[in-house]
Design a protein around this motif. Structure first.
Motif, short mmCIF file in Angstrom:
data_model
loop_
_atom_site.label_atom_id
_atom_site.label_comp_id
_atom_site.label_asym_id
_atom_site.label_seq_id
_atom_site.Cartn_x
_atom_site.Cartn_y
_atom_site.Cartn_z
N ASP A 197 19.10 -8.58 9.02
CA ASP A 197 18.73 -9.42 10.16
C ASP A 197 17.21 -9.45 10.37
N LEU A 198 16.49 -9.52 9.28
CA LEU A 198 15.03 -9.53 9.38
C LEU A 198 14.55 -10.84 10.01
N ALA A 199 13.67 -10.71 10.98
CA ALA A 199 13.05 -11.89 11.58
C ALA A 199 11.78 -12.25 10.81
N GLN A 200 11.33 -13.47 11.01
CA GLN A 200 10.15 -13.94 10.32
C GLN A 200 8.93 -13.10 10.69
N SER A 201 8.81 -12.72 11.95
CA SER A 201 7.66 -11.91 12.39
C SER A 201 7.67 -10.54 11.72
N GLU A 202 8.85 -9.95 11.54
CA GLU A 202 8.93 -8.65 10.88
C GLU A 202 8.52 -8.76 9.41
N ILE A 203 8.92 -9.83 8.76
CA ILE A 203 8.53 -10.03 7.36
C ILE A 203 7.01 -10.16 7.25
N GLN A 204 6.41 -10.91 8.16
CA GLN A 204 4.96 -11.09 8.12
C GLN A 204 4.22 -9.79 8.39
N GLU A 205 4.68 -9.01 9.37
CA GLU A 205 4.02 -7.74 9.66
C GLU A 205 4.15 -6.76 8.49
N THR A 206 5.34 -6.69 7.90
CA THR A 206 5.54 -5.79 6.77
C THR A 206 4.70 -6.22 5.57
N THR A 207 4.63 -7.52 5.31
CA THR A 207 3.82 -8.02 4.21
C THR A 207 2.35 -7.71 4.43
N LYS A 208 1.89 -7.84 5.66
CA LYS A 208 0.50 -7.52 5.98
C LYS A 208 0.21 -6.04 5.75
N ALA A 209 1.14 -5.17 6.15
CA ALA A 209 0.95 -3.74 5.93
C ALA A 209 0.92 -3.42 4.44
N LEU A 210 1.80 -4.04 3.66
CA LEU A 210 1.79 -3.82 2.21
C LEU A 210 0.51 -4.34 1.57
N ALA A 211 0.01 -5.47 2.08
CA ALA A 211 -1.26 -5.99 1.56
C ALA A 211 -2.39 -5.01 1.81
N SER A 212 -2.37 -4.35 2.96
CA SER A 212 -3.38 -3.33 3.25
C SER A 212 -3.26 -2.15 2.28
N VAL A 213 -2.05 -1.77 1.96
CA VAL A 213 -1.85 -0.68 0.99
C VAL A 213 -2.38 -1.08 -0.38
N ILE A 214 -2.09 -2.32 -0.80
CA ILE A 214 -2.56 -2.79 -2.10
C ILE A 214 -4.08 -2.81 -2.15
N ALA A 215 -4.71 -3.28 -1.07
CA ALA A 215 -6.17 -3.33 -1.03
C ALA A 215 -6.77 -1.94 -1.13
N GLY A 216 -6.19 -0.97 -0.39
CA GLY A 216 -6.70 0.39 -0.46
C GLY A 216 -6.52 1.02 -1.82
N ALA A 217 -5.37 0.77 -2.46
CA ALA A 217 -5.12 1.34 -3.79
C ALA A 217 -6.06 0.74 -4.83
N GLN A 218 -6.28 -0.55 -4.76
CA GLN A 218 -7.19 -1.18 -5.71
C GLN A 218 -8.62 -0.70 -5.50
N ALA A 219 -9.02 -0.49 -4.24
CA ALA A 219 -10.35 0.05 -3.98
C ALA A 219 -10.48 1.47 -4.53
N LEU A 220 -9.44 2.27 -4.37
CA LEU A 220 -9.45 3.64 -4.91
C LEU A 220 -9.55 3.62 -6.44
N LYS A 221 -8.82 2.72 -7.08
CA LYS A 221 -8.87 2.62 -8.54
C LYS A 221 -10.26 2.25 -9.02
N THR A 222 -10.86 1.25 -8.37
CA THR A 222 -12.20 0.82 -8.78
C THR A 222 -13.22 1.93 -8.58
N ALA A 223 -13.17 2.60 -7.42
CA ALA A 223 -14.11 3.68 -7.16
C ALA A 223 -13.91 4.84 -8.14
N SER A 224 -12.66 5.13 -8.48
CA SER A 224 -12.39 6.22 -9.42
C SER A 224 -12.90 5.88 -10.81
N GLN A 225 -12.74 4.65 -11.23
CA GLN A 225 -13.26 4.24 -12.54
C GLN A 225 -14.77 4.37 -12.60
N GLN A 226 -15.45 3.96 -11.54
CA GLN A 226 -16.89 4.12 -11.51
C GLN A 226 -17.30 5.59 -11.52
#
Length: 810
Positions: free
Chosen positions: A61-90
């Motif tokens: 019974d997921l609502a549209q607002s819940e999908i958007q909030e969860t997607t936004k939180a996952l996007a934040s996780v992806i951004a942080g992980a990619q930043a960590l990968k780039t910084a670690s490579q450097q």
């Protein structure tokens, strides 16, 4: 049925989607200032966010607002992980450099190294392993988050599809209309009671004074600012009566300015009222705020659409009309578009009145209202498609517009039928998609026309595909115009294509995930290729080669001609700079792409066997070209003879050499042939060349007079060298006369034929004036005796072709 899925609300959201589409793939929460700070705690937070998203995804019974909030939180996780990968490579690159500076560790059995060095080596190795672990964890987190985002997108897409084909009660049944009527009465009662309940809530908070005074100040200030903007827009960019034939871009600018100016005051008033009710004095869970916000948005849409229609059609000023319509059609279409907008806004408000208990309206109510809306909107739309309203467009658009007209007729007729059979949501989506497509494509097309017209004015009207070749100096402008047009098309149509995908129902989560993966990078073996790095590498390559070409031209046209170097040396310097600069630019582009140069070295080593066999000829020519540019046995401008070909060297590259014959034909010689075979170079050390003009005079002629006349003719030629001086040889006695030879040196090989011709004319005139009869005349060219030819010559003399280089008199 949701009110925000209606037609005018879709038109309002188009601008927002257009602006957000550019950064949709990277619309993520910015990472921490230091990506390597508090990494263990952040990894724990990411794990928690991933588990919560996984738990949320398990619900049905997921609502549209819940999908958007969860997607936004996952996007934040992806951004942080990619930043960590780039910084670690450097960080790994820095630590690896420090570790290499210590040298290799002592081998088994060797004396141990210093304790401090050993401790430093161990600490660096530990940090290196730690950063490797961060990279692995970041990659794992990114993959898991992207998989969850994809699953959210699939779930969202499934909800959209299920609702799209959900069947409502058919309006053919009278009971459905009766139920819808009762629901309408309830909605009207709720709407009438909403302002009263809101005002009582405001009074309970003691905010009446704020409403009265604050609202008055806010609205008056907004209207004052709006009036100033209204006057400014009309005067600055509105239609100018002094312009008799405005350009297409100027008409588009005037139409947009007039539309904005005419609706500015009411829109600012409505927006201020909506902010006052919904933001300044917010009443939680109050239906009145929803009504005010929806009413404000619908009225703004009505004013915008009707004002823009009047401005684009310009019924009373035909010279400023943007859309090709007839004079009668301009007025009728403007009226009918206004009527169509009113109908849509009214039905939107009816939907809005029924949303007191949630975003979805009752089924019977939605079915009946949708059917009425489709019938009325379809009828008005059909009346807008009359042929006598529209002027004949240009030929290439006639077929496209005809197809669009037939498609609109089908949609206008099919929508009521779909609503009548119960597929109200499908009918609504089709209307929204078609209307939004027309708006997006139409606005993009108008903006494209304006930009291309401005580009044509900037580049010059004479720069066209047909005429560029005949206009001197316009080839570069045409090339620049092509790339500018390509940039305009890309910038306009890519966001428009993104908008259309979203409008037609593709999940924004899936679409943004695809774009994010393309931008962030795709793993190919040990190399990560990202769209951003590819575009940046292409930019570095194109810009670098452009700069190298400009510097080459600057050297060849401005600097080297002043150095007094010969033409061949100038060409060698220019070509060498071009090759070195190109190699540097290509290397920078490869590094920008993120490819390790050591990998390229390994690949080059693996290809060495193939180079030795399959590319043998190319390598030979390349090496020969380098030797020719360095040793310079031949130069640009030299007069050479290769085999049976004789001509002037025009261009030397690392693969081949271009020789232009005296018949104006270009012959391409592989460089290896010029190195391996004999080449006669008439201008290897200098351009002085000797010519020999033999002749026979009849027996009994005064030989001393012949000698003096020949020497005098040679000395009078300004391109004949004074040193070595001209000489005349009395060769021998023959049966038909006495044989003489005039030998002289010409200052440049380019003047050989011209000087020979001038001497022949002068000798003929001198002999005729002194009564000397010639038995026979011919001319040959011999090489200078003091300068040996660079290659063996089998004949003692060489006669140039009559079609050789002829210099024009200065």
């Amino acid at each position: 049925m949701r009110a925000n899925r209606s037609l005018p609300i879709a038109l309002v959201t188009i601008l927002y989607l257009l602006l957000s589409s550019i950064g949709a793939a990277t619309a993520q929460t910015p990472p921490a200032a230091n990506p390597l700070a508090d990494v263990p705690e952040r990894i724990v937070d990411w794990e928690r966010a991933l588990k919560e998203a996984d738990t949320t995804l398990q619900r049905d019974d997921l609502a549209q607002s819940e999908i958007q909030e969860t997607t936004k939180a996952l996007a934040s996780v992806i951004a942080g992980a990619q930043a960590l990968k780039t910084a670690s490579q450097q960080a790994i690159q820095s630590v690896s450099a420090e570790l290499q500076s210590l040298g290799p560790a002592p081998a088994d059995g060797a004396p141990p190294e210093d304790e401090k060095v050993a401790a430093t080596r161990a600490a660096l190795a530990k940090r290196l392993a730690e950063f490797d672990g961060y990279i692995s964890q970041a990659q794992l987190t990114t993959v898991r988050a992207q998989n969850l985002v994809a699953a959210m997108g699939v779930h969202e897409q499934g909800q959209f599809t299920a609702k799209l084909f959900k069947r409502l009660p058919s309006p053919l049944r009278p009971a459905v209309w009766l139920e819808a009527w009762q629901q309408l009465l309830t909605a009207v009662n709720d709407t009438v009671a909403a302002p009263q309940r809101w005002w009582r809530a405001v009074a309970a908070q003691g905010s009446e004074t704020i409403i009265l005074i604050g609202g008055l100040l806010l609205i008056s200030t907004s209207l004052l600012i709006g009036w100033q903007l209204h006057v400014f827009l009309r005067r600055r960019w509105g239609p100018n009566p002094t312009i008799e034939e405005p350009s297409h871009a100027r008409r588009i600018l005037a139409a947009g300015s007039m539309a904005v100016a005419d609706i500015l005051l009411p829109c600012i008033f409505l927006a201020a009222l909506g902010v006052l009710v919904t933001e300044i004095i917010p009443i939680k869970s109050d239906f009145f705020g929803t009504l005010v916000g929806g009413t404000t948005a619908n009225l703004i849409v009505f004013l915008l659409v009707s004002g823009l229609a009047r401005a684009m059609l310009s019924p009373h000023t035909p010279t400023w009309r943007v859309i090709p319509v007839t004079p009668q059609g301009a007025l009728q279409i403007a009226h009918k578009v206004t009527l169509l907008t009113i109908a849509v806004v009214v039905f939107n408000m009816v939907y809005l009145m029924a949303t007191k208990d949630g975003p979805d309206v009752p089924a019977a109510f939605a079915a009946c209202v949708t059917f009425l809306r489709d019938v009325i909107v379809g009828a008005i739309a059909l009346s807008l498609l009359r042929r006598d309203y529209w002027a004949a467009p240009e030929a290439r658009l006639t077929g496209i517009l005809g197809l669009v007209r037939r498609l609109l007729i089908v949609v206008a007729c099919a929508s009521p039928l779909l609503s009548l059979t119960g597929y109200a949501y499908l009918s609504e989506r089709i209307l929204i998609a078609v209307s939004a497509t027309l708006v997006v494509v139409g606005l993009a097309w108008l903006l494209r026309s304006a930009l291309l017209e401005g580009l044509a004015r900037l580049m010059g009207s004479e720069v066209t595909d047909e005429g560029a070749a005949t206009v001197p100096g316009k080839t570069q402008a045409l090339r620049l115009s092509f790339w500018a047009r390509l940039l305009v098309e890309t910038v306009l149509w890519l966001p428009a294509f993104y908008l259309l995908l979203v409008i037609y129902g593709l999940s924004p989560s899936l679409l943004n995930l695809i774009i994010n993966r393309a931008v962030s990078g795709i793993q190919v073996g040990q190399v990560t290729l990202s769209l951003t790095e590819i575009v940046l590498a292409l930019f570095v390559l194109v810009a670098g080669l452009f700069v190298v070409g400009r510097i080459k031209r600057w050297l060849s046209d401005q600097i080297l001609p002043r150095s007094r170097f010969d033409v061949g040396l100038q060409n060698s310097v220019t070509a060498g700079f071009g090759y070195v600069g190109s190699i540097i630019v290509i290397t920078l582009a490869v590094v920008t792409l993120g490819i390790d140069l050591s990998n390229i070295a390994i690949i080059a080593g693996a290809l060495s066997v193939g180079v030795g066999f399959g590319l043998k000829t190319i390598v030979e020519n390349f090496v020969a070209g380098i030797l020719i540019l360095i040793e310079r046995p031949i130069k640009v401008g030299d007069w050479i003879v290769v085999g049976g070909t004789e001509g002037t060297v025009k261009r030397i590259s690392v693969r081949s050499t271009e020789v232009e014959t005296f018949d104006n034909a270009s012959v391409i010689f592989p460089n290896s042939e010029l190195i391996a075979n004999s080449v006669v170079n008439w201008t290897l050390r200098d351009r002085i060349v000797r010519i020999v003009i033999p002749m026979r005079v009849v027996p009994g002629t005064d030989t001393k007079l012949v000698r003096d006349l020949l020497l005098d003719c040679a000395r009078q030629q300004r391109r004949v060298c004074a040193e070595p001086a001209p000489t005349v040889l009395f060769k021998r006695f023959v049966d038909i006369g006495l044989e003489f030879e005039l030998r002289c040196f010409v200052i440049d090989t380019a003047y050989v034929n011209q000087v020979t011709s001038d001497l022949n004319f002068a000798i003929d005139n001198a002999f005729r004036a002194h009564g000397i009869d010639m038995a026979h005349t011919a001319s040959v060219i011999r090489p200078k005796p003091e300068a040996a030819a660079p290659a063996p010559v089998t004949e003692p003399t060489k006669q140039p072709k009559p079609s050789g280089p002829i210099a024009t008199e200065e």
